[in-house]
Enzyme design. Structure first.
Site, PDB file in Angstrom:
ATOM      1  N   ASP A 404       0.856  -1.184   0.000  1.00  0.00           N
ATOM      2  CA  ASP A 404       0.000   0.000   0.000  1.00  0.00           C
ATOM      3  C   ASP A 404       0.895   1.238   0.000  1.00  0.00           C
ATOM      4  O   ASP A 404       1.813   1.358   0.824  1.00  0.00           O
ATOM      5  CB  ASP A 404      -0.913   0.006   1.226  1.00  0.00           C
ATOM      6  CG  ASP A 404      -1.856   1.193   1.231  1.00  0.00           C
ATOM      7  OD1 ASP A 404      -2.840   1.159   0.480  1.00  0.00           O
ATOM      8  OD2 ASP A 404      -1.589   2.155   1.992  1.00  0.00           O
ATOM      9  N   ASN A 412      -2.175  13.085  -5.582  1.00  0.00           N
ATOM     10  CA  ASN A 412      -3.323  13.369  -6.460  1.00  0.00           C
ATOM     11  C   ASN A 412      -3.906  14.753  -6.180  1.00  0.00           C
ATOM     12  O   ASN A 412      -4.255  15.482  -7.105  1.00  0.00           O
ATOM     13  CB  ASN A 412      -4.400  12.304  -6.268  1.00  0.00           C
ATOM     14  CG  ASN A 412      -4.137  11.056  -7.108  1.00  0.00           C
ATOM     15  OD1 ASN A 412      -3.514  11.128  -8.155  1.00  0.00           O
ATOM     16  ND2 ASN A 412      -4.596   9.915  -6.625  1.00  0.00           N
ATOM     17  N   HIS A 417      -4.231  14.115 -11.017  1.00  0.00           N
ATOM     18  CA  HIS A 417      -4.273  12.670 -11.234  1.00  0.00           C
ATOM     19  C   HIS A 417      -3.222  12.193 -12.229  1.00  0.00           C
ATOM     20  O   HIS A 417      -2.806  11.026 -12.191  1.00  0.00           O
ATOM     21  CB  HIS A 417      -5.666  12.255 -11.715  1.00  0.00           C
ATOM     22  CG  HIS A 417      -6.700  12.341 -10.639  1.00  0.00           C
ATOM     23  ND1 HIS A 417      -6.789  11.426  -9.625  1.00  0.00           N
ATOM     24  CD2 HIS A 417      -7.680  13.259 -10.399  1.00  0.00           C
ATOM     25  CE1 HIS A 417      -7.785  11.751  -8.801  1.00  0.00           C
ATOM     26  NE2 HIS A 417      -8.335  12.865  -9.262  1.00  0.00           N
ATOM     27  N   ASP A 421      -0.902   9.071 -11.727  1.00  0.00           N
ATOM     28  CA  ASP A 421      -0.708   8.001 -12.697  1.00  0.00           C
ATOM     29  C   ASP A 421       0.778   7.732 -12.932  1.00  0.00           C
ATOM     30  O   ASP A 421       1.199   6.577 -13.079  1.00  0.00           O
ATOM     31  CB  ASP A 421      -1.374   8.356 -14.023  1.00  0.00           C
ATOM     32  CG  ASP A 421      -2.893   8.271 -13.948  1.00  0.00           C
ATOM     33  OD1 ASP A 421      -3.400   7.726 -12.947  1.00  0.00           O
ATOM     34  OD2 ASP A 421      -3.560   8.762 -14.878  1.00  0.00           O
ATOM     35  N   ASP A 447      -4.117   2.319  -5.207  1.00  0.00           N
ATOM     36  CA  ASP A 447      -2.675   2.307  -4.931  1.00  0.00           C
ATOM     37  C   ASP A 447      -2.272   1.041  -4.179  1.00  0.00           C
ATOM     38  O   ASP A 447      -1.294   1.037  -3.428  1.00  0.00           O
ATOM     39  CB  ASP A 447      -2.270   3.550  -4.136  1.00  0.00           C
ATOM     40  CG  ASP A 447      -2.979   3.641  -2.791  1.00  0.00           C
ATOM     41  OD1 ASP A 447      -4.026   2.985  -2.623  1.00  0.00           O
ATOM     42  OD2 ASP A 447      -2.485   4.352  -1.900  1.00  0.00           O
TER      43      ASP A 447
END
Length: 531
Positions: A404, A412, A417, A421, A447
């Site tokens: 994680d 973000n 975003h 990415d 994620d």
């Protein structure tokens, strides 16, 4: 008078039946067991009889090898392993009709207390093997690993796994579908040296005959092969029925649970749901031949051509020329139509290629995460379940890592975003770079990522991999002339210590990950620096 007519009729029909049913002999590789289920099914279901064949099955033994029995004319057909190809390349007129096992069950089982974890560990030890012609898989494996046969004390196989149980040897040539059950019943812990893990992935239980049989009896060969494959399809769909037959008719000494173990293990080697039973890939055969050449077992693979049987051979060239001469006039008159059909066919092929490409892309999307290129959640669970089953059969450990990313939401929120990415793409590239080909790396969603590590020896190895992953992920990521920094919390679970199925292992790894996150006194914060 009526009774006499009936007797006369029966007397007339009986000779006719006897003439139609050709008696042929099939030499099995070993004693009666589930390994030969398809042949029993073809007999009992009448597939051979319907093909006009009266088939007699012969058991194998340490003194009776199928290849030699067929070459000597004692049987027209036989079942053999990779030694079939080896003998073909040495000049024997043998032809493969169908490969029943897509992967060989041949493995070396070693006592766990002997510390045999790789082929290198066999050096100086007592190991039971057959000769190079029969146990070609193992000799190729040793060659691939650079282990000299002269450094191993090879003892001719006794064919009795009790010798491994009693400690007379530390490793024993075995079948994944057989001896592991015996060891478990006797409480002997073992490790598995599988040639597949060392670049040797051979076919097994290959149905074969001779070039002369194909030349003299082409229709019989085709009928026998077809009836046999029909029997194997029936056997794979009715394993309990075959087990009843083995116990009742063939008086097999194995227990029902042992035969069930054998049937289940075989299924993962035959792969009837994925591959047509009997399929032979010429590319894999060439790889097998090249392996023999590299191992010094043969000089070259020139005789590979013609080794695989073609049930629908090309039309005889002489007859073809005669046909062309007779039909020349007709061909001339229809040339215009042929051209039209040719153009239409090209259009159809073009459309077919486009459709196949679209289907391939759809399949790729179904199992791949489009952003990172890793396996997606669906693919992960499919592959993970297979890996757990394999680990169970081979008595190996595997590890699940649940990953994680820390403070991913901040990236973000602060940078958009697209920046997020870029981080996910970087993590995907990092995981693909770090995991072995035998491991699995997947993006579960958002994620969250997961890794499956195969053939784990101890937890220290897992921790080493875990730290390396954390270190690589924490490296700065350049995005629009800025450094993005990310970190990760990773939880782990080990099969079979922590769980026996992938759902339980993933849940434990997930829980462990949150425990690690909670124990951290600080969080890894994202910051930026202008370059």
């Amino acid at each position: 008078m009526m009774r006499a007519n009936v007797i006369l009729c029966m007397a007339f029909l009986l000779p006719s039946f006897c003439v139609c049913a050709e008696k042929i002999h099939l030499q099995l590789r070993w004693h009666h067991q589930f390994q030969f289920a398809g042949y029993y099914a073809a007999l009992e279901q009448g597939y051979y009889r319907q093909a006009g064949l009266d088939v007699i099955l012969h058991e194998g033994s340490p003194e009776k090898f199928s290849v030699s029995e067929v070459l000597q004319g004692h049987a027209q057909y036989g079942v053999a392993n990779s030694e079939l190809l080896l003998d073909r390349l040495r000049g024997a007129p043998l032809v493969a009709l169908a490969a029943i096992f897509q992967h060989s069950p041949s493995v070396l089982l070693a006592r766990k207390d002997a510390g045999i974890l790789s082929p290198d560990d066999l050096i100086g030890k007592d190991v039971m093997l057959m000769d190079k012609a029969v146990d070609a898989d193992f000799f190729a494996m040793l060659h691939n690993e650079g282990v000299s046969l002269a450094k191993i004390h090879v003892i001719p196989s006794s064919f009795n796994i009790q010798d491994l149980v009693d400690g007379k040897v530390v490793a024993f040539n075995s079948y994944l579908s057989n001896e592991p059950y015996y060891l478990k019943q006797h409480g002997v812990e073992y490790t598995v040296l599988n040639p597949r893990n060392y670049g040797v992935d051979f076919y097994s239980d290959i149905l074969f005959t001779t070039e002369d049989e194909i030349k003299q009896h082409p229709d019989r060969v085709k009928a026998f092969r077809s009836a046999t494959l029909e029997g194997w399809r029936y056997a794979m769909n009715h394993p309990q029925e075959i087990i009843d037959l083995l116990i009742g008719k063939y008086q097999v000494k194995k227990s029902r649970s042992h035969l069930e173990f054998e049937a289940e293990a075989m299924r993962s080697l035959i792969l009837p749901e994925l591959i047509e039973i009997g399929h032979i890939n010429p590319g894999r055969l060439r790889h097998m031949a090249e392996t023999f050449v590299k191992a010094g077992m043969i000089d070259n693979d020139r005789l590979l051509e013609g080794f695989v049987y073609d049930p629908d051979p090309a039309v005889d060239q002489k007859k073809l020329r005669q046909y062309v001469q007779i039909s020349g006039g007709i061909a001339l008159l229809t040339s215009i139509l042929a051209m039209i059909l040719y153009m239409a066919n090209r259009s159809i092929k073009r459309e077919s290629l486009l459709r196949m490409a679209a289907e391939a892309e759809i399949k790729k999307l179904a199992y791949r995460d489009t952003l990172t290129g890793l396996d997606n959640r669906l693919s992960f669970f499919i592959l993970a379940n297979q890996m757990v089953k394999l680990a169970h059969r081979e008595n190996n450990k595997i590890a699940v890592l649940f990953i994680d990313l820390n403070d991913f939401k901040i990236i973000n929120d602060q940078f958009g975003h697209k920046a997020g990415d870029e981080v996910l793409i970087y993590v995907g590239l990092t995981l693909r770079k770090l995991v072995r080909q035998s491991d699995i790396a997947a993006r579960l969603g958002g994620d969250e990522f997961a890794i499956l590590l195969s053939n784990i020896i101890n937890r220290e190895d897992i921790i080493c991999s875990l730290r390396q992953i954390q270190q690589e992920i924490s490296r700065p990521i350049i995005y629009q002339e800025q450094e993005l920094r990310i970190s990760a919390c990773i939880g782990m679970a080990v099969y079979p210590d922590d769980g026996l199925d992938i759902d339980a292992l993933l849940e434990i790894a997930d829980s462990h990950m949150y425990q690690v996150k909670a124990e951290n006194k600080y969080s890894s914060h994202t910051h930026t620096e202008t370059i």
